[in-house]
Design a protein around this motif. Structure first.
Motif, PDB file in Angstrom:
ATOM      1  N   CYS A  47     -27.158  33.374   6.946  1.00  0.00           N
ATOM      2  CA  CYS A  47     -25.628  34.453   7.001  1.00  0.00           C
ATOM      3  C   CYS A  47     -24.804  33.752   6.198  1.00  0.00           C
ATOM      4  CB  CYS A  47     -25.799  34.847   8.479  1.00  0.00           C
ATOM      5  SG  CYS A  47     -27.231  35.920   9.283  1.00  0.00           S
TER       6      CYS A  47
ATOM      7  N   ARG B  22     -23.604  35.743   3.206  1.00  0.00           N
ATOM      8  CA  ARG B  22     -22.087  36.022   2.911  1.00  0.00           C
ATOM      9  C   ARG B  22     -20.684  35.120   2.285  1.00  0.00           C
ATOM     10  NH1 ARG B  22     -21.742  41.368   3.059  1.00  0.00           N
ATOM     11  NH2 ARG B  22     -19.823  40.967   4.354  1.00  0.00           N
TER      12      ARG B  22
ATOM     13  N   HIS C 279     -34.152  48.648   5.406  1.00  0.00           N
ATOM     14  CA  HIS C 279     -32.876  49.012   6.043  1.00  0.00           C
ATOM     15  C   HIS C 279     -32.309  50.717   6.439  1.00  0.00           C
ATOM     16  CE1 HIS C 279     -28.189  50.212   5.194  1.00  0.00           C
ATOM     17  NE2 HIS C 279     -27.803  49.127   5.914  1.00  0.00           N
TER      18      HIS C 279
ATOM     19  N   SER D  88     -30.392  44.468   5.379  1.00  0.00           N
ATOM     20  CA  SER D  88     -28.648  44.330   4.968  1.00  0.00           C
ATOM     21  C   SER D  88     -27.941  44.413   3.964  1.00  0.00           C
ATOM     22  CB  SER D  88     -28.036  44.464   6.415  1.00  0.00           C
ATOM     23  OG  SER D  88     -26.403  44.581   5.869  1.00  0.00           O
ATOM     24  N   GLU D  89     -28.413  42.995   3.453  1.00  0.00           N
ATOM     25  CA  GLU D  89     -27.891  42.513   2.093  1.00  0.00           C
ATOM     26  C   GLU D  89     -27.947  42.865   0.882  1.00  0.00           C
ATOM     27  OE1 GLU D  89     -24.694  40.387   2.180  1.00  0.00           O
ATOM     28  OE2 GLU D  89     -24.582  40.771   4.221  1.00  0.00           O
TER      29      GLU D  89
ATOM     30  N   ALA E 278     -29.542  45.767   0.320  1.00  0.00           N
ATOM     31  CA  ALA E 278     -29.280  47.582   0.132  1.00  0.00           C
ATOM     32  C   ALA E 278     -27.408  47.408  -0.306  1.00  0.00           C
ATOM     33  CB  ALA E 278     -29.229  48.085   1.811  1.00  0.00           C
ATOM     34  N   ASN E 279     -26.569  46.361   1.001  1.00  0.00           N
ATOM     35  CA  ASN E 279     -25.597  46.362  -0.245  1.00  0.00           C
ATOM     36  C   ASN E 279     -25.360  45.982  -1.637  1.00  0.00           C
ATOM     37  OD1 ASN E 279     -24.191  46.872   2.704  1.00  0.00           O
ATOM     38  ND2 ASN E 279     -24.008  44.988   3.147  1.00  0.00           N
ATOM     39  N   TYR E 280     -26.017  45.249  -2.002  1.00  0.00           N
ATOM     40  CA  TYR E 280     -26.621  44.146  -3.808  1.00  0.00           C
ATOM     41  C   TYR E 280     -26.517  45.482  -4.239  1.00  0.00           C
ATOM     42  CZ  TYR E 280     -27.921  41.970  -7.362  1.00  0.00           C
ATOM     43  OH  TYR E 280     -28.076  42.039  -8.861  1.00  0.00           O
TER      44      TYR E 280
ATOM     45  N   LEU F 264     -26.397  48.261  -3.587  1.00  0.00           N
ATOM     46  CA  LEU F 264     -25.417  50.345  -4.015  1.00  0.00           C
ATOM     47  C   LEU F 264     -24.452  49.663  -4.007  1.00  0.00           C
ATOM     48  CD1 LEU F 264     -24.234  52.767  -2.758  1.00  0.00           C
ATOM     49  CD2 LEU F 264     -23.325  51.173  -0.517  1.00  0.00           C
ATOM     50  N   LEU F 265     -23.997  48.117  -4.303  1.00  0.00           N
ATOM     51  CA  LEU F 265     -22.901  48.334  -5.842  1.00  0.00           C
ATOM     52  C   LEU F 265     -23.082  47.724  -6.959  1.00  0.00           C
ATOM     53  CD1 LEU F 265     -21.392  45.057  -4.042  1.00  0.00           C
ATOM     54  CD2 LEU F 265     -20.481  47.239  -4.193  1.00  0.00           C
ATOM     55  N   ASN F 266     -24.274  47.521  -7.731  1.00  0.00           N
ATOM     56  CA  ASN F 266     -25.025  47.520  -8.693  1.00  0.00           C
ATOM     57  C   ASN F 266     -24.860  49.687  -8.875  1.00  0.00           C
ATOM     58  OD1 ASN F 266     -25.262  45.352  -9.151  1.00  0.00           O
ATOM     59  ND2 ASN F 266     -27.986  45.309  -9.119  1.00  0.00           N
TER      60      ASN F 266
END
Length: 457
Positions: free
Chosen positions: A140, A144, A258, A292-293, A295-297, A299-301
């Motif tokens: 983690c 992060r 996710h 989770s990470e 999915a965030n990546y 989404l940001l892309n």
């Protein structure tokens, strides 16, 4: 043993499970031989009145990982705990297994105490051994604490290889719409008899499609010995053949979920099977955070793409064009050798006479022609019917050939016609843009002089 008396002291849902096991290390029937009031009430609420001695799948979903946990508990005589995402039912399961005495030679018993909830409980999720917690926390922190997401995931995959004693750890993303998969990170231990996943990508999506059925509600697929591998070959011959071809003797595969979205899969191959329960527990929690990470990546892309791409034509938008020009002016990027402006003739006429849907179709066709001809450059939508193209390395003669190619291709369409202005070899990007724009308008004026009936129509 008086199982009913034992269970009467438990307020939580509890039952006693029997496991038939054989000298070769395999197991047979798994049954629920007794249940307390909470368990019986739970079964009655599901319209499945509990019958002592029934096969366990009459009470719980059939699950090879649950079977393996019960077998290990009674065979090894050790208590086990697991916190599991029952994603097929949108529930989380907190389960405890305690070995019990048995007076039968080939049948063991364990106490199964369980609780289900609709949401994850962070305290239950964190109830893990210190060494597993340290491994998960390390992953983690890396994820992060890094600005380079792909590099951080690669390091985590390499750490997982080491922790699992595995020759290969891979994170594979799947795209159901495109029916494709991409390697997100791929770690191979030095000296391992393994081939990078890129070698197998062609046609591999068809294999990943079979994994949901293989999982059948389980959190993971575990193959720890030849007996498990033979079962896999029977259920999935194509995947089994590919594993045999790659000399795989053991694997753990986890879906990366996710919410309700399946992002892909992570697996370790040829791992240390003597440590299978610790590895499963560590990966179960690690993949929760990895998903989770990721999915965030993703989404940001997507947000970055939306902020830089013109949604109608698919080329770069004006904001991205301005940012590129600023970087060139500040010396952060080289000055392109060729700057071109291309204006789409007759768009207003199409919009007025045929409607904006026809005009949008015309713009998309124009953008497609420019992108196909200037594949080594970048096409921007500078305005309503105006495009700018920047090409870093190209000869002046080649630029003229490309412009001719654009006119040739547009002439094959019903209504796409360009006015194009070119500036070549200028060291000042803003001057080059101004000259290209002026030459484009000169071309446009000539076009409308030749076709006065199309002017502003």
């Amino acid at each position: 043993m008086d199982f009913d008396n034992l269970l009467s002291h438990y307020k939580a849902k509890a039952c006693v499970v029997s496991v038939e096991f054989f000298p070769d290390g395999t197991y047979g029937n798994i049954r629920v031989v007794a249940g307390n009031k909470a368990h019986c009430d739970d079964m009655a609420g599901l319209n499945h009145p509990f019958e002592p001695g029934c096969p366990y799948e009459a009470c719980f979903p059939k699950n090879p990982n649950f079977e393996d946990h019960c077998y290990r508990c009674v065979h090894d005589g050790k208590p086990l705990h697991a916190y599991v995402d029952l994603y097929m039912m949108d529930l989380w399961l907190n389960m405890f297994l305690l070995p019990l005495d048995s007076d039968q030679e080939n049948v063991g018993y364990c106490l199964y105490c369980y609780e289900v909830a609709p949401k994850a409980d962070s305290s239950a999720m964190a109830d893990i051994s210190a060494d597993i917690a340290a491994d998960v926390l390390k992953a983690c922190i890396k994820l992060r604490g890094s600005d380079d997401v792909k590099k951080a995931f690669q390091e985590v995959a390499e750490d997982i290889c080491d922790i699992c004693g595995s020759g290969h750890c891979c994170i594979l993303l799947t795209d159901e719409e495109k029916r494709s998969c991409t390697v997100f990170s791929d770690a191979l231990r030095e000296g391992a008899d393994a081939v990078p996943m890129d070698h197998y990508l062609e046609g591999f999506y068809e294999i990943t499609e079979t994994w949901s059925e293989m999982l059948d509600g389980s959190t993971c697929i575990i193959v720890k010995d030849e007996h498990d591998m033979e079962n896999l070959r029977k259920r999935n011959p194509v995947w089994g053949a590919s594993l045999d071809e790659a000399n795989i003797s053991s694997l753990v595969l986890f879906p990366l979920r996710h919410g309700k979205d399946l992002l892909g899969y992570m697996w370790v191959l040829n791992f240390d099977v003597s440590n299978v329960l610790k590895i499963k527990e560590m990966l179960e929690l690690t993949t929760f955070f990895l998903a989770s990470e990721i999915a965030n990546y993703l989404l940001l892309n997507r947000l970055e793409i939306l902020s830089t791409i013109d949604s109608l034509t698919g080329v770069r938008n004006r904001n991205e064009m301005n940012n590129r020009v600023d970087c060139i002016v500040e010396g952060k990027e080289p000055v392109p050798q060729a700057v071109l402006f291309a204006d789409l003739n007759g768009l207003k006429r199409v919009n007025d006479e045929q409607g904006h849907a026809a005009g949008d179709k015309m713009l998309r066709a124009a953008a497609s022609i420019l992108q196909s001809v200037f594949q080594d450059g970048v096409v921007y939508r500078a305005g309503g019917d105006e495009f700018m193209i920047l090409v870093n390395e190209i000869s002046e003669d080649e630029v003229q050939d490309r412009v001719a190619r654009v006119h040739f291709l547009s002439g094959k369409t019903e209504n796409v016609r360009f006015s194009i202005g070119v500036c070549y070899g200028k060291k000042d990007i803003r001057k080059a843009m101004r000259l290209a724009d002026e030459r484009m308008y000169a071309f446009k004026n000539g076009y409308y002089e030749a076709h006065p009936e199309l002017k502003y129509r």
